[in-house]
Scaffold this motif. Sequence first.
Motif, PDB file in Angstrom:
ATOM      1  N   SER A 146      19.443  35.266 -51.527  1.00  0.00           N
ATOM      2  CA  SER A 146      20.334  35.877 -52.501  1.00  0.00           C
ATOM      3  C   SER A 146      21.451  36.662 -51.818  1.00  0.00           C
ATOM      4  CB  SER A 146      19.541  36.804 -53.428  1.00  0.00           C
ATOM      5  OG  SER A 146      18.976  37.873 -52.699  1.00  0.00           O
ATOM      6  N   ARG A 147      22.594  36.734 -52.455  1.00  0.00           N
ATOM      7  CA  ARG A 147      23.771  37.483 -52.030  1.00  0.00           C
ATOM      8  C   ARG A 147      24.396  36.948 -50.731  1.00  0.00           C
ATOM      9  NH1 ARG A 147      24.093  43.054 -51.439  1.00  0.00           N
ATOM     10  NH2 ARG A 147      25.860  43.100 -52.874  1.00  0.00           N
ATOM     11  N   SER A 148      24.041  35.716 -50.354  1.00  0.00           N
ATOM     12  CA  SER A 148      24.618  35.143 -49.136  1.00  0.00           C
ATOM     13  C   SER A 148      25.125  33.725 -49.367  1.00  0.00           C
ATOM     14  CB  SER A 148      23.586  35.130 -48.001  1.00  0.00           C
ATOM     15  OG  SER A 148      22.526  34.238 -48.290  1.00  0.00           O
ATOM     16  N   ALA A 149      25.550  33.434 -50.596  1.00  0.00           N
ATOM     17  CA  ALA A 149      25.960  32.063 -50.917  1.00  0.00           C
ATOM     18  C   ALA A 149      27.108  31.590 -50.034  1.00  0.00           C
ATOM     19  CB  ALA A 149      26.358  31.973 -52.393  1.00  0.00           C
ATOM     20  N   ALA A 150      28.118  32.428 -49.849  1.00  0.00           N
ATOM     21  CA  ALA A 150      29.274  32.028 -49.044  1.00  0.00           C
ATOM     22  C   ALA A 150      28.897  31.860 -47.578  1.00  0.00           C
ATOM     23  CB  ALA A 150      30.397  33.057 -49.191  1.00  0.00           C
ATOM     24  N   TYR A 151      28.169  32.829 -47.053  1.00  0.00           N
ATOM     25  CA  TYR A 151      27.784  32.781 -45.642  1.00  0.00           C
ATOM     26  C   TYR A 151      26.830  31.623 -45.377  1.00  0.00           C
ATOM     27  CZ  TYR A 151      25.904  34.276 -41.138  1.00  0.00           C
ATOM     28  OH  TYR A 151      25.509  34.322 -39.814  1.00  0.00           O
ATOM     29  N   SER A 152      25.812  31.472 -46.218  1.00  0.00           N
ATOM     30  CA  SER A 152      24.843  30.385 -46.028  1.00  0.00           C
ATOM     31  C   SER A 152      25.520  29.024 -46.093  1.00  0.00           C
ATOM     32  CB  SER A 152      23.742  30.469 -47.088  1.00  0.00           C
ATOM     33  OG  SER A 152      22.916  31.590 -46.883  1.00  0.00           O
ATOM     34  N   ALA A 153      26.461  28.866 -47.022  1.00  0.00           N
ATOM     35  CA  ALA A 153      27.169  27.592 -47.151  1.00  0.00           C
ATOM     36  C   ALA A 153      27.967  27.274 -45.893  1.00  0.00           C
ATOM     37  CB  ALA A 153      28.089  27.631 -48.367  1.00  0.00           C
ATOM     38  N   SER A 154      28.621  28.295 -45.321  1.00  0.00           N
ATOM     39  CA  SER A 154      29.423  28.064 -44.119  1.00  0.00           C
ATOM     40  C   SER A 154      28.545  27.682 -42.932  1.00  0.00           C
ATOM     41  CB  SER A 154      30.273  29.296 -43.786  1.00  0.00           C
ATOM     42  OG  SER A 154      29.472  30.381 -43.348  1.00  0.00           O
ATOM     43  N   LYS A 155      27.391  28.306 -42.807  1.00  0.00           N
ATOM     44  CA  LYS A 155      26.495  27.997 -41.701  1.00  0.00           C
ATOM     45  C   LYS A 155      25.756  26.680 -41.922  1.00  0.00           C
ATOM     46  CE  LYS A 155      27.418  31.466 -39.025  1.00  0.00           C
ATOM     47  NZ  LYS A 155      28.061  31.250 -37.705  1.00  0.00           N
ATOM     48  N   HIS A 156      25.486  26.359 -43.182  1.00  0.00           N
ATOM     49  CA  HIS A 156      24.903  25.057 -43.505  1.00  0.00           C
ATOM     50  C   HIS A 156      25.877  23.956 -43.088  1.00  0.00           C
ATOM     51  CE1 HIS A 156      22.165  22.368 -45.656  1.00  0.00           C
ATOM     52  NE2 HIS A 156      23.223  21.782 -46.193  1.00  0.00           N
ATOM     53  N   ALA A 157      27.163  24.194 -43.292  1.00  0.00           N
ATOM     54  CA  ALA A 157      28.188  23.231 -42.886  1.00  0.00           C
ATOM     55  C   ALA A 157      28.195  23.060 -41.366  1.00  0.00           C
ATOM     56  CB  ALA A 157      29.560  23.690 -43.375  1.00  0.00           C
ATOM     57  N   VAL A 158      28.042  24.159 -40.636  1.00  0.00           N
ATOM     58  CA  VAL A 158      28.007  24.087 -39.172  1.00  0.00           C
ATOM     59  C   VAL A 158      26.821  23.246 -38.706  1.00  0.00           C
ATOM     60  CG1 VAL A 158      27.693  25.410 -37.041  1.00  0.00           C
ATOM     61  CG2 VAL A 158      29.210  26.273 -38.833  1.00  0.00           C
ATOM     62  N   ILE A 159      25.662  23.452 -39.324  1.00  0.00           N
ATOM     63  CA  ILE A 159      24.471  22.685 -38.940  1.00  0.00           C
ATOM     64  C   ILE A 159      24.669  21.199 -39.246  1.00  0.00           C
ATOM     65  CG2 ILE A 159      22.020  22.300 -39.454  1.00  0.00           C
ATOM     66  CD1 ILE A 159      21.809  25.357 -39.915  1.00  0.00           C
ATOM     67  N   GLY A 160      25.197  20.890 -40.422  1.00  0.00           N
ATOM     68  CA  GLY A 160      25.447  19.489 -40.777  1.00  0.00           C
ATOM     69  C   GLY A 160      26.439  18.836 -39.833  1.00  0.00           C
ATOM     70  N   PHE A 161      27.513  19.553 -39.513  1.00  0.00           N
ATOM     71  CA  PHE A 161      28.522  19.059 -38.573  1.00  0.00           C
ATOM     72  C   PHE A 161      27.897  18.807 -37.208  1.00  0.00           C
ATOM     73  CE2 PHE A 161      31.539  20.347 -35.194  1.00  0.00           C
ATOM     74  CZ  PHE A 161      32.474  19.327 -35.325  1.00  0.00           C
ATOM     75  N   THR A 162      27.098  19.758 -36.733  1.00  0.00           N
ATOM     76  CA  THR A 162      26.471  19.645 -35.414  1.00  0.00           C
ATOM     77  C   THR A 162      25.534  18.450 -35.345  1.00  0.00           C
ATOM     78  OG1 THR A 162      26.582  22.053 -35.182  1.00  0.00           O
ATOM     79  CG2 THR A 162      25.108  20.878 -33.687  1.00  0.00           C
ATOM     80  N   ASN A 163      24.697  18.287 -36.362  1.00  0.00           N
ATOM     81  CA  ASN A 163      23.731  17.182 -36.368  1.00  0.00           C
ATOM     82  C   ASN A 163      24.430  15.828 -36.407  1.00  0.00           C
ATOM     83  OD1 ASN A 163      21.654  19.031 -36.339  1.00  0.00           O
ATOM     84  ND2 ASN A 163      21.236  18.911 -38.523  1.00  0.00           N
ATOM     85  N   ALA A 164      25.486  15.725 -37.221  1.00  0.00           N
ATOM     86  CA  ALA A 164      26.207  14.453 -37.331  1.00  0.00           C
ATOM     87  C   ALA A 164      26.954  14.128 -36.038  1.00  0.00           C
ATOM     88  CB  ALA A 164      27.182  14.513 -38.508  1.00  0.00           C
ATOM     89  N   LEU A 165      27.596  15.147 -35.447  1.00  0.00           N
ATOM     90  CA  LEU A 165      28.341  14.923 -34.218  1.00  0.00           C
ATOM     91  C   LEU A 165      27.404  14.557 -33.067  1.00  0.00           C
ATOM     92  CD1 LEU A 165      31.229  14.996 -33.068  1.00  0.00           C
ATOM     93  CD2 LEU A 165      30.800  17.358 -32.383  1.00  0.00           C
ATOM     94  N   ARG A 166      26.226  15.154 -33.051  1.00  0.00           N
ATOM     95  CA  ARG A 166      25.241  14.819 -32.020  1.00  0.00           C
ATOM     96  C   ARG A 166      24.900  13.333 -32.056  1.00  0.00           C
ATOM     97  NH1 ARG A 166      21.174  17.708 -33.708  1.00  0.00           N
ATOM     98  NH2 ARG A 166      21.754  19.590 -32.543  1.00  0.00           N
ATOM     99  N   GLN A 167      24.715  12.809 -33.251  1.00  0.00           N
ATOM    100  CA  GLN A 167      24.405  11.389 -33.388  1.00  0.00           C
ATOM    101  C   GLN A 167      25.593  10.519 -32.963  1.00  0.00           C
ATOM    102  OE1 GLN A 167      21.218  11.593 -33.359  1.00  0.00           O
ATOM    103  NE2 GLN A 167      20.878  10.079 -34.981  1.00  0.00           N
ATOM    104  N   GLU A 168      26.783  10.938 -33.352  1.00  0.00           N
ATOM    105  CA  GLU A 168      27.987  10.165 -33.027  1.00  0.00           C
ATOM    106  C   GLU A 168      28.228  10.100 -31.520  1.00  0.00           C
ATOM    107  OE1 GLU A 168      32.772  10.406 -34.038  1.00  0.00           O
ATOM    108  OE2 GLU A 168      31.303  11.188 -35.468  1.00  0.00           O
TER     109      GLU A 168
END
Length: 258
Positions: A146-168
């Motif tokens: 709770s109360r971290s929607a903006a922050y959590s979303a930004s860090k979730h994006a970093v994790i998704g980006f990192t995982n996808a780039l690792r595969q690429e």
Amino acid sequence: MELKGKIAVITGASSGIGALTAQLLGSRGAIPVLLARSEEKLQEVAAGIPGPYGLHVCDVSQSRDVEITFAKIYETYGTIDILLNNAGYGKFEDFTDMPVQEFDDMMNVNYMGVVRCTKAVVPHMLECRSGHIVNVASMAGKIGTSRSAAYSASKHAVIGFTNALRQELRHSGIVISSVNPGPIETNFFKVADPSGSYVKNVGSFMMPAQYVSEKIIKLMEKGKEELDLPLLAAIGIRLYGLAPRLADRLTYNMLNRK
């Protein structure tokens, strides 16, 4: 990776784990190149580096700023062996109270800052068929609270980006890593939690910045692809993946302390 002699660029190097990791890299014989918006703070950090270093004022939220800065670094050193994408900030506030612009700003720094800096080094690393990119995300990117929607979303994006780039880039010679820490004793909470209530509530879970920085150094040396901190949280993440909705209900009182 043997760190001695390696050129290591650190964003968000003016304080916290960015500053400490830069100093530890220097003590290992690497050449840390410090990036942040405040030259004065960077100079203070650089004073604690036992050896050669670089220093540039750079705002990762500005594409042109990143392009110019990294061009200067390549002109000086000819290469970048390690990129630590550490710049970022957070604010804890109810979703209904936080302006949309704050979501935009946080995503621009925390996520797009990573994208911009990574874009600046990947072509060169591909030519060399070597390099290590370390993205500092957060446990908040794996478990929303709770109360971290903006922050959590930004860090979730970093994790998704990192995982996808690792595969690429799996067979390119470039190592792509994510570091996902829980609460750390840094100035982060002066902005994220100015009331101090969250820090007070999770004081027993807070990790020393030195501890986290030492773990990041070990990750660089071993070429590890992911690091969840602390260990208890890392175990919790695995269990959360098995039964996320049940875990939400069971951990609500423990995790939602903002």
